[in-house]
Design a protein around this motif. Structure first.
Motif, PDB file in Angstrom:
ATOM      1  N   GLU A  98      58.255  53.668  42.607  1.00 16.97           N
ATOM      2  CA  GLU A  98      59.458  54.452  43.088  1.00 16.97           C
ATOM      3  C   GLU A  98      60.450  53.479  43.422  1.00 16.97           C
ATOM      4  O   GLU A  98      60.353  52.726  44.551  1.00 16.97           O
ATOM      5  N   PRO A  99      61.523  53.299  42.499  1.00 15.86           N
ATOM      6  CA  PRO A  99      62.635  52.223  42.739  1.00 15.86           C
ATOM      7  C   PRO A  99      63.474  52.590  43.517  1.00 15.86           C
ATOM      8  O   PRO A  99      64.436  51.514  43.696  1.00 15.86           O
ATOM      9  N   THR A 100      63.814  53.591  44.181  1.00 12.18           N
ATOM     10  CA  THR A 100      64.812  54.122  45.006  1.00 12.18           C
ATOM     11  C   THR A 100      65.328  52.941  46.026  1.00 12.18           C
ATOM     12  O   THR A 100      66.521  52.509  46.287  1.00 12.18           O
ATOM     13  N   SER A 101      64.365  52.725  46.923  1.00 12.91           N
ATOM     14  CA  SER A 101      64.829  51.869  47.978  1.00 12.91           C
ATOM     15  C   SER A 101      65.418  50.369  47.278  1.00 12.91           C
ATOM     16  O   SER A 101      66.212  49.893  47.928  1.00 12.91           O
ATOM     17  N   SER A 102      64.892  49.956  46.407  1.00 15.50           N
ATOM     18  CA  SER A 102      65.169  48.696  45.832  1.00 15.50           C
ATOM     19  C   SER A 102      66.923  48.855  45.341  1.00 15.50           C
ATOM     20  O   SER A 102      67.559  47.977  45.443  1.00 15.50           O
ATOM     21  N   LEU A 103      66.911  49.941  44.822  1.00 20.60           N
ATOM     22  CA  LEU A 103      68.138  50.217  43.889  1.00 20.60           C
ATOM     23  C   LEU A 103      69.248  50.419  45.306  1.00 20.60           C
ATOM     24  O   LEU A 103      70.361  50.077  44.910  1.00 20.60           O
ATOM     25  N   ARG A 104      69.019  50.983  46.231  1.00 19.67           N
ATOM     26  CA  ARG A 104      69.924  51.175  47.219  1.00 19.67           C
ATOM     27  C   ARG A 104      70.216  50.028  47.924  1.00 19.67           C
ATOM     28  O   ARG A 104      71.404  49.842  48.373  1.00 19.67           O
ATOM     29  N   LEU A 105      69.325  49.099  48.207  1.00 17.09           N
ATOM     30  CA  LEU A 105      69.418  47.704  48.422  1.00 17.09           C
ATOM     31  C   LEU A 105      70.425  46.924  47.612  1.00 17.09           C
ATOM     32  O   LEU A 105      71.467  46.541  48.276  1.00 17.09           O
ATOM     33  N   ALA A 106      70.205  46.969  46.547  1.00 18.65           N
ATOM     34  CA  ALA A 106      70.830  46.379  45.554  1.00 18.65           C
ATOM     35  C   ALA A 106      72.520  47.003  45.365  1.00 18.65           C
ATOM     36  O   ALA A 106      73.637  46.165  45.518  1.00 18.65           O
ATOM     37  N   GLU A 107      72.648  48.234  45.529  1.00 18.34           N
ATOM     38  CA  GLU A 107      74.132  49.051  45.389  1.00 18.34           C
ATOM     39  C   GLU A 107      74.728  48.492  46.768  1.00 18.34           C
ATOM     40  O   GLU A 107      75.856  48.228  46.571  1.00 18.34           O
TER      41      GLU A 107
END
Length: 207
Positions: free
Chosen positions: A74-83
């Motif tokens: 589930e990549p969502t948390s990493s993508l939120r950090l990057a965003e």
């Protein structure tokens, strides 16, 4: 004529009256009864939890089909950090369920605030091949090393955007687009059609 002599029997003893009686256990104290009830209540309370744990383990075993070695993430948390850290609009493929994410990497959590941000995503495609995606505003990002020595083959239009098609030193197709200092790369062992689908799905991240 017989005489009566002294009796050979011993006189009765007080203990003889209870010799044949049943020996009863000592009475149970209120504290002992409370302890026993507490233990029983604890076992009854734990039983539903044990059942739930067994159901969860069984469900995970059912999902992790041994015939399918792919382990989705589930990549969502990493993508939120990057965003949150990126100074550019983060573009991520919004793919259907046929494309299963298996890896995500970002340097957003380790670099100082305001630094370039790189995101790498890996997918297993519907055909069972690999498709990788990179987005970065760092021209020297290690993730772009896949383009070293790649042979450019010209421009292709994908969903109204111009991408550059190349063949990497591995012999794999790479689709590249650069806009406003941000580089997007789609590459992998997947065929051109699936790589194009990944490129077509790129849109602003809405996590």
């Amino acid at each position: 004529m017989t005489g009566s002599g002294p009796s050979s029997q011993r006189p009765p003893h007080p203990d003889d009256a209870t010799a044949g009686a049943e020996v009863l256990p000592p009475p149970v104290s209120a504290a002992e009864r409370a302890n026993r009830l507490s233990a029983a209540n604890m076992l009854r309370s734990l039983l539903p939890l044990v059942v739930i744990c067994l159901l969860v383990v069984g469900w995970q075993a059912f999902r992790n089909n041994p015939d399918d070695p792919v382990r989705e993430i589930e990549p969502t948390s990493s993508l939120r950090l990057a965003e949150a850290r990126a100074v550019y609009p983060l573009l991520i493929p919004a793919l259907d369920e046929g494309y299963r994410p298996t890896s995500v990497r970002t340097d957003a959590g380790t670099n100082p605030e305001g630094s370039p941000v790189t995101v790498q995503l890996g997918y297993v495609t519907p055909a069972g091949n690999y498709a990788g995606y990179v987005v970065t505003d760092d021209a020297d990002a290690e993730a772009l090393d896949v383009l070293d020595g790649a042979a450019e083959e010209g421009a292709v239009e994908i969903d109204g955007e111009e991408w550059t098609r190349s063949t990497t030193q591995r012999g794999e197709t790479a689709l590249t687009r650069v806009a406003d200092g941000v580089t997007l790369v789609v590459t992998g062992s997947a065929g051109d059609d699936e790589l194009r689908e990944v490129a077509e799905a790129v849109e602003p991240f809405a996590g």
